[in-house]
Design an enzyme around this catalytic site. Structure first.
Site, PDB file in Angstrom:
ATOM      1  N   ARG A 245       0.876  -1.162   0.000  1.00  0.00           N
ATOM      2  CA  ARG A 245       0.000   0.000   0.000  1.00  0.00           C
ATOM      3  C   ARG A 245       0.919   1.219   0.000  1.00  0.00           C
ATOM      4  NH1 ARG A 245      -0.766   4.647   3.598  1.00  0.00           N
ATOM      5  NH2 ARG A 245      -2.938   5.280   3.472  1.00  0.00           N
ATOM      6  N   ASP A 247       1.754   4.991   0.382  1.00  0.00           N
ATOM      7  CA  ASP A 247       1.187   6.112   1.134  1.00  0.00           C
ATOM      8  C   ASP A 247       1.159   7.400   0.310  1.00  0.00           C
ATOM      9  OD1 ASP A 247       0.415   7.387   3.764  1.00  0.00           O
ATOM     10  OD2 ASP A 247       2.273   8.487   3.368  1.00  0.00           O
ATOM     11  N   ALA A 248       0.043   8.102   0.382  1.00  0.00           N
ATOM     12  CA  ALA A 248      -0.115   9.477  -0.111  1.00  0.00           C
ATOM     13  C   ALA A 248       0.597   9.730  -1.442  1.00  0.00           C
ATOM     14  CB  ALA A 248       0.381  10.463   0.950  1.00  0.00           C
ATOM     15  N   VAL A 249       0.176   9.040  -2.479  1.00  0.00           N
ATOM     16  CA  VAL A 249       0.839   9.209  -3.775  1.00  0.00           C
ATOM     17  C   VAL A 249       0.592  10.604  -4.342  1.00  0.00           C
ATOM     18  CG1 VAL A 249       0.724   6.740  -4.245  1.00  0.00           C
ATOM     19  CG2 VAL A 249      -1.080   8.242  -5.120  1.00  0.00           C
ATOM     20  N   HIS A 250      -0.437  11.305  -3.852  1.00  0.00           N
ATOM     21  CA  HIS A 250      -0.668  12.675  -4.316  1.00  0.00           C
ATOM     22  C   HIS A 250       0.464  13.603  -3.879  1.00  0.00           C
ATOM     23  CE1 HIS A 250      -2.739  12.058  -0.425  1.00  0.00           C
ATOM     24  NE2 HIS A 250      -2.168  13.209  -0.112  1.00  0.00           N
ATOM     25  N   GLU A 284      -2.765   5.107  -1.910  1.00  0.00           N
ATOM     26  CA  GLU A 284      -3.585   6.072  -1.185  1.00  0.00           C
ATOM     27  C   GLU A 284      -3.481   7.397  -1.926  1.00  0.00           C
ATOM     28  OE1 GLU A 284      -3.968   8.608   2.964  1.00  0.00           O
ATOM     29  OE2 GLU A 284      -2.040   7.883   2.257  1.00  0.00           O
ATOM     30  N   HIS A 312     -15.596   6.730   2.540  1.00  0.00           N
ATOM     31  CA  HIS A 312     -15.471   6.884   3.991  1.00  0.00           C
ATOM     32  C   HIS A 312     -16.169   8.146   4.462  1.00  0.00           C
ATOM     33  CE1 HIS A 312     -13.649   8.863   7.493  1.00  0.00           C
ATOM     34  NE2 HIS A 312     -13.741   7.660   8.027  1.00  0.00           N
ATOM     35  N   HIS A 313     -15.871   9.264   3.814  1.00  0.00           N
ATOM     36  CA  HIS A 313     -16.427  10.543   4.252  1.00  0.00           C
ATOM     37  C   HIS A 313     -17.962  10.530   4.189  1.00  0.00           C
ATOM     38  CE1 HIS A 313     -12.354  11.607   4.240  1.00  0.00           C
ATOM     39  NE2 HIS A 313     -12.292  12.435   3.215  1.00  0.00           N
TER      40      HIS A 313
END
Length: 594
Positions: A245, A247-250, A284, A312-313
């Site tokens: 997984r 993390d935070a690819v943005h 992500e 989720h939100h």
């Protein structure tokens, strides 16, 4: 060979390796690499590098073992010494799987790989298919989330180091569980990070919340990209992980023609073919960009899945009524309906939170739903709350927890539970650190308080550096003896069992999902997947729902499959010609029927 030492240090004129009690000069090799052989060195030998004759001995950027922590010397580790027993393990496909996110340090009181392995039978009985570990790359101190890792090739020693991690993965595979590792390539932690001394691992051309960005597209980037891609392959090959997984690819900036994620995807696909077992990559991202999971042949990055924050939100806001922060864009049942059927709520639409349009649409006719991970809780959504409070403390009744679990586990997406969620754990999961640098520790503690003060938080904020903040976050396994928690655990088991046994609930087609809602007279939502109806009452008063039955072979007399409340009743005696059935739902309840 374990007596051969190499290091990339393109900007220095001399490199020595300190090993076996002596300094040994290294030979310059092409492209900034240095090499030396040290007779007598091998598994267990401590070593480090001296650059340009400086007195400080630096650990290896690719250190496989940091027994004395991030500031200590590196130690040679021979991967061939471990006796694996998973020779017949060929992986588990991501489609159809249920994931379980675990932080090793707080999953058990011992906080080790071995202690976590001893609890794996609990996950098997629950129905879990894959365990996703929060980052285990060596980070400062004894306890932390792991997202400030420094030595990306070395498993955290307090957890059990390299051998402990291998024992955990081996034990999981023996029980039919896949194992996924959370890896962080958008930044490294500051405490103990000496990569800049070796080469251009970072660039000031791009700014990030953590300072200079990882250098994926500037001068010297080829070796940095290789460092990251080879690190990903190392976890999959040497530690037998089944997936990563990312993390935070943005927060990864790469303006090259071939993005680092695409390059990694190609490399992992080749490694999968070589090893003869399935491997996958999960991203992500908060970009709401389906190109991440679009095939490389169609111009995408070709990753296997991505987290779906919008789901989720939408689910969180519908259940809790919270509207602060990014939840201001969510909350209505129509918004949850869109998340269940279209994946992204923001698919090019206006985001009030961002003050601009956000995202792009998912091609729901072509993109399978399993490419998106759904969750009601995860480490971010719990731990980044001021007090680390879980859903059980936010919802007005246990019934709403069951409603949330049903919508999560019976939705079309790949579901993921956060550790303890399955029994409604009452322990918080806070943000905690153990930085050894006093100035950094102070800055983290003060910064946490300022951050929540800016958002209007008036309550206390646990000090991340306080050991009690960490201890409060450890799961309390004795809660399983309590009837309330045992009932929630059985509810999750029943939902996962139903999901596994029902073909419609594993259908990846998003166009087959139908959702009806009402917020005018009552607050209910019915999700239909084939002949299976998931009817939920999110309101405070009982409702009677007339639900349309499908025509054809799926029609006929309905049968109640699961009910969160014994008062749920299906009025199926007199269907008449209407093709509808009345379902009685108490407040905060869910009934599943065919």
């Amino acid at each position: 060979m374990s007596d051969r030492f190499t290091v990339w240090a393109p900007a220095v004129g001399r490199v020595e390796v300190v090993a076996a009690g002596a300094r040994h000069p290294m030979r310059a090799r092409p492209s900034g690499w240095w090499e030396a052989r040290v007779p007598g060195a091998g598994h267990g030998t401590d070593y480090g590098f001296v650059l340009d004759g400086a007195g400080e001995v630096l650990p290896d950027p690719r250190s496989p073992w940091q027994p004395e922590g991030v500031h200590g010397q590196s130690r040679v580790y021979d991967h061939g010494r471990f006796a694996w027993t998973d020779q017949h393990w060929h992986g588990r496909p991501l489609p159809g799987s249920v994931l379980y996110e675990m932080h090793v340090g707080t999953f058990t009181p011992e906080g080790t790989f071995d202690a976590a392995a001893a609890r794996l039978d609990h996950l098997v009985a629950l129905g879990i298919d894959a365990v996703e570990l929060l980052p285990v790359a060596s980070f400062p101190g004894r306890h932390g989330w792991g997202y400030d890792g420094v030595h990306l090739w070395a498993p955290h020693e307090p957890y059990g180091g390299p051998d402990g991690l291998k024992r955990f993965v081996d034990a999981a595979h023996a029980r039919g569980l896949a194992v996924i590792l959370d890896v962080v390539y958008n930044h490294l932690g500051p405490d103990g990070n000496c990569l800049k001394s070796f080469g251009p691992y970072f660039t000031s051309a791009h700014a990030t919340p953590w300072g200079d960005a990882v250098n994926f597209d500037q001068e010297g980037a080829d070796e940095v990209r290789a460092f990251v891609v080879q690190n990903a392959l190392m976890w999959l090959r040497d530690y037998h992980f089944d997936g990563l997984r990312i993390d935070a690819v943005h927060a990864i900036t790469d303006h090259g023609a071939v993005h680092i994620l695409e390059e990694m995807g190609r490399a992992v696909a080749a490694e999968s073919a070589h090893l003869g077992r399935g491997l996958f990559l999960i991203a992500e991202s908060d970009l709401n960009d389906p190109r991440l999971v679009t095939s490389r042949e169609a111009g995408g990055y070709g990753l296997d899945a991505q987290w779906s924050d919008d789901f989720h939100h939408a689910l969180h806001a519908a259940l809790t009524g919270e509207r602060q922060g990014y939840y201001c864009d969510f909350g209505s049942l129509e918004t949850l309906k869109k998340a269940l059927t279209k994946v992204f709520v923001h698919d090019g639409t206006m985001s009030a939170y961002r003050g601009r349009r956000h995202g792009r649409p998912v091609n729901v006719r072509e993109t399978p739903a399993h490419r998106f991970l759904g969750f009601l809780q995860n480490h971010d959504q719990v731990g980044n709350r001021a007090s680390g409070d879980r859903m059980g403390t936010l919802l007005p009744s246990p019934g709403m927890l069951k409603v949330g679990a049903a919508l999560l586990l019976l939705a079309p997406f790949t579901p993921m539970l956060f550790m303890g969620e399955e029994w409604g754990a009452s322990t918080p999961w806070c943000y905690f650190t153990d930085h050894q640098d006093a100035e950094l520790a102070r800055a983290v503690s003060e910064g946490r308080r300022r951050e929540f003060a800016r958002h209007g938080w008036t309550g206390g904020v646990p000090d991340p550096q306080a050991v009690e903040t960490f201890r409060r976050s450890v799961l309390d396994w004795t809660e399983l003896d309590d009837p309330h928690h045992a009932d929630l655990l059985e509810w999750h088991r029943a939902l996962i069992s139903l999901r596994r046994a029902t073909p419609e609930l594993n259908d990846p087609g998003l166009t087959a999902v139908r959702v009806e809602t009402d917020e005018k007279e009552a607050r209910w939502l019915v999700m239909r997947r084939g002949g299976v109806h998931v009817a939920t009452n999110l309101g405070g008063v009982p409702v009677v729902l007339p639900v349309a039955l499908p025509a054809g072979p799926d029609g006929g007399r309905p049968r109640l499959l699961l009910a969160s409340d014994p008062a749920i009743h299906l009025q199926a005696d007199d269907l008449g010609d209407s093709g509808r059935v009345a379902l009685e739902l108490p407040a905060a309840s869910v009934g599943v029927f065919r």
